[in-house]
Design a protein around this motif. Structure first.
Motif: not given
Length: 517
Positions: A278-299
């Motif tokens: 939700e934070v990412k949706k509100q602020n698309p420029d917000a970075g993420s420390e993770r380098k890959y999409l995990d199973f939860l992201d896909i779900l």
């Protein structure tokens, strides 16, 4: 008073008629089911026990002291009846045991669900833990979820997991080095299971648990281990087949407590991830420390054609199912592969020579995505291992439609026990089936193979959705381990099968690790 008495009398008559109808219809249904099963060959049937008294798992002493006898029994039955046989368990329950491609093919081509019946051993025992995830769902629910989850196993998603496998293996290799230095044998399943759980927790929802370090003391490891153990124990406790007495028992209370713990972990991670998205949706420029999409992201990002996604409960069910199906099964495949290498030194040497050739000239031990397709002989050995020791030795289906096999009709509602272990040891299909022979899976021989003769990941619409994930993970682990160590079986530790949902060794497999020069 007369009217009241008349009403009571009518009510009693109605109840008695209903009970009589129920009993007659039940007996009729049981007789029809038996007649269907008795079209196939099998052992003589006792009027009360059926075949239960002839099966080693029907004897409490044999079941606990020598669970391997159940596999020996099934092999003997397959040699005697290589195109399927019946087993009747008591006066009311029976099943067809499939051991030939001719039975597997028509059954697995359908979308038939697993049996979820009350009052007998079934997949229903898993439901409080896994809910209606892909393993247990049926009908439109299964079809929708399968469609939504398929993108999670596309190679573009799987590729970034390879560094994750390597990171988890780094921890694992430190433990192996200590065993090698101390000159003590290595307990394979115990430690491999922690490794595969670590991998899945990282890939499922980026959860770094330190479970390899904490081992059996880690609360998540303890909870999932207890859940699996109780499910098996319940299968052989007839009084606990029904949910109510099970929930009231001490075993049931421990089961539900562990369920609650595992669910709370998943719920907390899902809640936190939804908040992050939700934070990412509100602020698309917000970075993420993770380098890959995990199973939860896909779900969480999966959507139907109408834009509807999965609920938190559905997401949790799929995550828990992914962990259950991919944890012990992968550990089983790896355990038996290492056992096969330790007991077949010539094949071990050939695999190591192939690894050395692929990895030649590298300072780093890390296995890359580009390497995975180059280990041809290792894959042959891994496939032969899963033929001899299929991680899931038996699966079950309840037919939703009539199926004709060899001129015999199995009506809808029939339970079919798909004996993958029996299939893989059917002498009609696999000559000299107890011999480890990787050449069975050479490119030349695979082209001649019936696709329904080798089914470690099942087949058809309900095949294992995560098989490419599992194979990639196993390759990375095996390459890293076999590149550094030579394996020798501990001669003082006998290896026998255990009677569990997943094919494991009773009291584990122990191997000595010798550093390679």
């Amino acid at each position: 008073m007369a009217v009241a008495g008349f009403v009571v009398s009518v009510a009693l008559v109605v109840i008695l008629v209903y009970v009589a109808y129920f009993l007659v219809s039940t007996v009729s249904s049981i007789r029809k089911q038996r007649a269907v099963l008795l079209q196939w060959p099998g052992l003589p049937v006792h009027w009360l026990y059926g075949n239960l008294h002839q099966h080693p798992m029907g004897n409490p002493k044999t079941r606990t002291e020598s669970p391997e006898e159940g596999f020996i029994f099934n092999c003997k039955m397959t040699e005697k009846f290589p195109r399927g046989f019946y087993l009747l368990f008591g006066p009311t329950r029976g099943e067809l045991v499939a051991n030939h491609p001719g039975i597997f093919r028509p059954v697995l081509k359908g979308r038939d669900p697993k049996p979820l019946m009350q009052g007998q051993p079934s997949y229903n025992f898993l439901r409080p833990w896994l809910g209606d995830g892909l393993l247990l769902a049926k009908g439109d629910t299964w079809l929708r979820n399968r469609r939504l989850l398929t993108p999670a196993f596309h190679f573009d998603v799987l590729k970034p997991y390879v560094p994750v496998y390597n990171e988890a293996v780094d921890v694992f290799m430190t433990k192996l080095e200590k065993c090698a230095t101390d000159g003590v044998s290595f307990e394979v399943t115990k430690n491999i299971s922690l490794l595969t759980l670590d991998v899945l927790l990282r890939c499922a929802f980026s959860y770094e648990s330190d479970c390899q370090i904490k081992g059996d003391k880690h609360p998540y490891v303890k909870a999932t281990s207890q859940l699996s153990t109780i499910i098996v124990d319940r299968m052989f406790s007839m009084l606990l087949y029904f949910d109510l007495p099970f929930k009231l028992s001490s075993m049931g209370r421990r089961f539900m407590k562990s369920c609650d713990f595992v669910h709370n972990v998943s719920d907390e991670v899902i809640k936190r991830r939804r908040s992050q998205l939700e934070v990412k949706k509100q602020n698309p420029d917000a970075g993420s420390e993770r380098k890959y999409l995990d199973f939860l992201d896909i779900l969480l990002s999966a959507r139907d054609e109408d834009g509807k996604g999965l609920t938190d409960l559905e997401v949790r069910n799929e995550v828990d199912t992914f962990l259950f199906e991919g944890h012990d099964t992968t550990a089983s495949g790896l355990t038996w592969m290492l056992y096969a290498m330790a007991t077949n030194p010539d094949h071990q040497r050939k695999v190591q020579e192939e690894i050395d050739e692929v990895m030649a000239g590298r300072e780093s031990e890390e296995v890359l995505w580009e390497d995975l397709g180059k280990f041809k002989y290792l894959v042959q050995c891994l496939k032969e291992t899963m033929r001899m020791y299929p991680p899931v030795p038996f699966i079950m289906r309840v037919l939703e439609r009539d199926v004709e096999i060899d001129g015999k009709v199995l009506p809808a509602g029939t339970t079919v026990d798909l004996g993958i272990y029996c299939l893989h040891h059917n002498p009609l299909i696999w000559p000299d089936h107890m011999t480890f022979d990787p050449d069975r899976f050479s490119s030349e021989n695979i082209q001649k193979m019936d696709p329904f003769s080798y089914l470690p990941f099942a087949a058809g619409p309900r095949n294992c959705i995560g098989q490419n994930f599992a194979m990639n993970e196993e390759k990375v682990i095996l390459v890293r381990l076999l590149r550094r160590f030579h394996l020798e079986l501990d001669p003082n530790h006998p290896v026998k099968f255990s009677g569990e949902l997943i094919l494991k060794a009773q009291n584990d497999v122990k191997i000595f690790l010798k550093p390679r020069v």
